[in-house]
Design an enzyme around this catalytic site. Structure first.
Site, short mmCIF file in Angstrom:
data_model
loop_
_atom_site.label_atom_id
_atom_site.label_comp_id
_atom_site.label_asym_id
_atom_site.label_seq_id
_atom_site.Cartn_x
_atom_site.Cartn_y
_atom_site.Cartn_z
N GLY A 10 0.83 -1.21 0.00
CA GLY A 10 0.00 0.00 0.00
C GLY A 10 0.86 1.26 0.00
O GLY A 10 0.58 2.22 0.71
N ARG A 13 0.06 5.72 -1.39
CA ARG A 13 -0.41 6.98 -0.78
C ARG A 13 -0.26 6.91 0.74
O ARG A 13 0.15 5.87 1.28
CB ARG A 13 -1.87 7.26 -1.16
CG ARG A 13 -2.86 6.28 -0.55
CD ARG A 13 -4.28 6.57 -1.00
NE ARG A 13 -5.24 5.98 -0.07
CZ ARG A 13 -6.56 6.00 -0.26
NH1 ARG A 13 -7.06 6.55 -1.33
NH2 ARG A 13 -7.37 5.46 0.64
N VAL A 62 -2.84 -7.80 -1.57
CA VAL A 62 -2.15 -8.62 -0.55
C VAL A 62 -3.07 -9.62 0.13
O VAL A 62 -2.60 -10.57 0.76
CB VAL A 62 -1.44 -7.74 0.51
CG1 VAL A 62 -0.32 -6.91 -0.10
CG2 VAL A 62 -2.43 -6.86 1.28
N SER A 140 -2.81 -0.46 14.94
CA SER A 140 -3.59 0.78 15.16
C SER A 140 -3.91 0.92 16.63
O SER A 140 -3.99 -0.08 17.37
CB SER A 140 -4.90 0.72 14.38
OG SER A 140 -5.76 1.76 14.80
N TYR A 153 -12.27 -3.86 12.28
CA TYR A 153 -10.95 -3.22 12.14
C TYR A 153 -10.10 -3.46 13.41
O TYR A 153 -8.93 -3.84 13.32
CB TYR A 153 -11.15 -1.74 11.89
CG TYR A 153 -9.90 -0.93 11.66
CD1 TYR A 153 -9.23 -0.97 10.43
CD2 TYR A 153 -9.38 -0.10 12.65
CE1 TYR A 153 -8.10 -0.22 10.21
CE2 TYR A 153 -8.25 0.66 12.45
CZ TYR A 153 -7.61 0.60 11.22
OH TYR A 153 -6.47 1.35 11.00
N ALA A 155 -10.40 -5.82 15.60
CA ALA A 155 -10.02 -7.24 15.70
C ALA A 155 -8.85 -7.53 14.76
O ALA A 155 -7.91 -8.24 15.13
CB ALA A 155 -11.22 -8.12 15.35
#
Ligand code: NAD
Length: 245
Positions: A10, A13, A62, A140, A153, A155
């Site tokens: 990724g 950006r 991915v 995160s 997200y 998890a």
């Protein structure tokens, strides 16, 4: 990082681009992965070449096991291996549990957690052969603290933390280090869709009372991908302005 080869997923950006550029500044040669935004990947490539760095772009989703293999094979072909792998690719599909569709849960796990596994699974044999390697996963603050409307997200990002710690124990004796960064609120395309109200409540909950920039994550990423952090493995470093205290 002179002449080391780094794969950043990724990298077209946001945080991925900032990490790719920072690693290139420190001398690494880059494989910039993207899923569909070729223009963005070419822009990252252009920025690295402007700095005198070497890089290639490679399209791969991915979350697909075989495409992750193609990505690692491409790195072997172009730069004779993978010294540094940065698993940055990630998505959100937010919603409260009552409204969250099964496919929204599955998709986020597939990209964020399974995608990280896929790339590691294919990169580790290459690193074992070279008898060294560095892996950095982007988790995160949501994976550390949890967050309303982000059970999928959170998890996936908490899963990344478990994966990081387990593999640090598994691979430490083979001279492969693996760490994670848990960013807080960073100004990127991912967060710009949030309402002003949500943004303000996050800002207030952040000790430094401001949002971070992709370059803040890239600084720590460069440290964790370099020899400067040679005795650090299995750690989750929060770069969140003091959100998760
Ligand atoms: P972003 O949306 O700008 O970047 C996400 C990147 O992942 C994009 O380049 C996208 O093309 C790529 N991607 C998505 N699915 C992919 C797939 N299947 N295969 C390959 N690439 C794929 O957002 P960002 O803020 O730069 O996020 C980068 C990482 O940081 C993500 O893992 C995100 O979860 C994490 N993160 C961001 C924040 C934040 O506040 N922005 C906070 C914590 C964690």
């Amino acid at each position: 990082m002179k002449d080391k080869c780094a794969v950043v997923t990724g990298g077209n950006r946001g945080i991925g681009r900032a990490i790719a550029i920072k690693l290139a500044k420190e001398g690494a040669r880059l494989i910039i992965n993207y899923r569909s935004d070729e223009e963005g990947a070419l822009e990252t490539l252009r920025m690295i070449e402007e700095l005198g760095g070497k890089a290639h772009i490679f399209k791969a989703d991915v979350s697909k096991f075989n495409e992750a293999l193609e990505l690692i094979n491409y790195s072997k072909e172009k730069f004779n291996g993978v010294d540094i792998l940065v698993n940055n690719a990630g998505i959100t599909k937010d919603g409260l549990i009552l409204r969250m569709k099964e496919e929204d849960f599955d998709k986020v796990i597939e990209v964020n957690l399974k995608g990280t596994f896929n790339c590691i699974k294919h990169a580790v044999p290459v690193m074992l052969k070279k008898k060294e390697g560095i892996i950095l996963n982007i988790s995160s603050v949501s994976g550390v603290m949890g967050n309303v409307g982000q059970c999928n997200y959170s998890a996936s990002k908490a899963g990344i933390i478990g994966l990081t710690k387990s593999l640090a124990k598994e691979l430490g004796g083979k001279n492969i280090r693996i760490n994670a960064i848990a960013p807080g609120f960073i100004n990127t395309d991912m967060t710009k869709v949030l309402s002003d109200e949500v943004k303000e409540s996050i800002r207030k909950a952040t000790a430094l009372k401001k949002f971070g920039e992709p370059e803040d994550i890239a600084e720590t990423a460069a440290f964790l991908c370099s020899k400067r952090s040679g005795y650090i493995t299995g750690q989750v470093i929060s770069v969140d302005g003091g959100m998760a205290i």
